[in-house]
Write an enzyme that holds these catalytic residues in place. Structure first.
Site, PDB file in Angstrom:
ATOM      1  CB  SER A 134      -0.927   0.000   1.226  1.00 43.42           C
ATOM      2  OG  SER A 134      -1.802  -1.111   1.196  1.00 43.42           O
ATOM      3  CB  ILE A 159       4.143  -9.818 -10.458  1.00 44.23           C
ATOM      4  CG1 ILE A 159       5.023  -8.861  -9.627  1.00 44.23           C
ATOM      5  CG2 ILE A 159       3.961  -9.308 -11.879  1.00 44.23           C
ATOM      6  CD1 ILE A 159       4.397  -7.517  -9.324  1.00 44.23           C
ATOM      7  CB  THR A 160      -1.540 -10.629 -11.904  1.00 48.77           C
ATOM      8  OG1 THR A 160      -2.122 -10.447 -10.621  1.00 48.77           O
ATOM      9  CG2 THR A 160      -2.495 -11.424 -12.772  1.00 48.77           C
ATOM     10  NE  ARG A 269     -31.754 -29.884  -1.041  1.00 49.24           N
ATOM     11  CZ  ARG A 269     -31.462 -31.109  -0.664  1.00 49.24           C
ATOM     12  NH1 ARG A 269     -31.448 -32.103  -1.561  1.00 49.24           N
ATOM     13  NH2 ARG A 269     -31.168 -31.380   0.596  1.00 49.24           N
ATOM     14  N   GLY A 340     -26.493 -24.768   0.790  1.00 54.14           N
ATOM     15  CA  GLY A 340     -26.357 -25.601   1.986  1.00 54.14           C
ATOM     16  C   GLY A 340     -25.083 -26.426   1.948  1.00 54.14           C
ATOM     17  CD  GLU A 364      -5.548  -3.691  -9.721  1.00 51.43           C
ATOM     18  OE1 GLU A 364      -5.285  -2.494  -9.830  1.00 51.43           O
ATOM     19  OE2 GLU A 364      -5.051  -4.570 -10.430  1.00 51.43           O
TER      20      GLU A 364
END
Length: 383
Positions: A134, A159-160, A269, A340, A364
């Site tokens: 940050s 690092i993406t 369900r 559930g 980000e």
């Protein structure tokens, strides 16, 4: 369930049809298996590139699609709903290309952008460091001028696309000045001295590789400096404003996918002789989920329209990132509750959506940082 979108042009409506077709046939069928095996979706990005989707908001003269952010983000949301790792990857790639597109010289744009946004190349955004997340000003990676070259030394973290990207938009210190001593560089993946750590073992987005990036005296030509020396902080923060809108859109796409999963399950369900969708308590839960998704979508679109008009949007981008990612965390958690016990198993995608949602509140800029950005901008405007 297909979202009923309000798009500004016939061209953008046609683009939506293309994106939805790719999502249905090329992305969604492969998402669960790739996430389970932690397989990086390089072929998916090539598919998006061939379709012209890696440069949606950038000018046509450089290979982009020249779409307004209002349109780009809605396409991004569709992709994230089909496969979150690919949506986040597209957002990161778009942010990575932003530095050259917005701050590069005309020569740099003509030389670099066509390959960056034209389809084949994938980018990574190298800003964070082990001790500088940050707090960007505490960055220690250095770039030292050596004649017609800069020599980069240091380590970037989280690092993406680390080890898979074809280029790295890299921020490094060129002087000791905390705020005005950072510069931005275009670093090709083929640069000597570039190496990578082992992929991080993550809770979610396991198909999206995240690594350390090590710069061991990496030499890049002076022509790869983006902007002037010392412009890096300004470039990084400006890119993050737009990048936060990308993550906001991805978060809404993920929340929409979770809502669709929960609603479909509730109709199928049966308990006590009726579909659980017939019970008012569950109807109200689904209604709250739908309200969260719709209001979050409106928030990022409002910020995008400000950006498209050339108006300040820093505060609105931070608000969108905060609201959309918090909504994604709540909606995906509620989707698990609707399913559930089955929601807690990997037989359904709800548990994966919940795991993927958490990181949107962190990267980000954490949502605590978003609150700081919002409050500072607010107080500045009333003083």
């Amino acid at each position: 369930m297909a979202v009923d979108r309000l798009l500004p042009t016939e061209e953008s409506t046609d683009l939506l049809a293309l994106v939805r077709d790719l999502c249905e046939h090329e992305l969604a069928p492969h998402a669960a298996r790739a996430e389970e095996t932690e397989t990086f979706p390089r072929d998916a990005f090539r598919t998006l590139g061939k379709a012209g989707l890696l440069g949606l908001p950038y000018p046509e003269q450089y290979g982009g699609a020249e779409q307004p952010y209002e349109v780009y983000l809605q396409m991004l949301e569709e992709i994230a709903a089909a496969w979150m790792s690919v949506g986040v990857g597209l957002s990161v790639h778009t942010m990575t290309s932003y530095a050259v597109a917005s701050f590069g010289t005309e020569e740099q744009r003509a030389r670099l952008l066509p390959d960056m946004v034209g389809g084949e190349l994938l980018g990574a955004y190298a800003l964070s460091e082990p001790q500088a997340g940050s707090d960007i000003s505490s960055m220690t990676t250095k770039a030292v001028r050596d004649g017609d070259w800069y020599v980069l030394s240091g380590t970037k973290s989280w690092i993406t696309h680390g080890s898979h990207a074809d280029f790295y938009t890299t921020f490094a210190r060129t002087s000791a000045d905390p705020k005005h001593g950072i510069s931005a560089f275009h670093v090709p993946a083929s640069s000597g001295g570039l190496s990578f750590g082992a992929p991080e073992r993550k809770m979610g987005l396991t198909g999206s590789t995240t690594t350390l990036v090590n710069y061991d005296h990496v030499r890049v030509p002076v022509s790869h400096l983006i902007g002037a020396e010392g412009d890096g902080m300004r470039i990084a923060l400006s890119a993050l404003d737009s990048g936060r809108l990308g993550i906001a859109a991805c978060a809404v796409g993920l929340a929409q996918a979770a809502l669709d999963c929960a609603a479909a399950y509730a109709l199928e369900r049966k308990q006590f002789g009726s579909a659980i969708a017939d019970f008012q308590g569950l109807q109200f839960l689904l209604a709250d989920m739908a309200a969260a998704v719709e209001s979050a979508r409106s928030t990022y679109l409002a910020a995008a329209r400000r950006r498209d008009l050339g108006r300040p949007f820093t505060q609105q981008a931070a608000i969108a990132k905060l609201v959309c990612t918090d909504a994604a965390m709540k909606v995906t958690t509620d989707a698990v509750q609707v399913l559930g016990g089955y929601g807690y198993t990997r037989d359904f995608p709800a548990e994966r959506y919940m795991r993927e949602a958490k990181v949107t509140q962190i990267f980000e800029g954490t949502n605590q940082i978003q609150r700081l950005v919002i409050s500072r901008d607010l107080l500045r405007s009333v003083r």
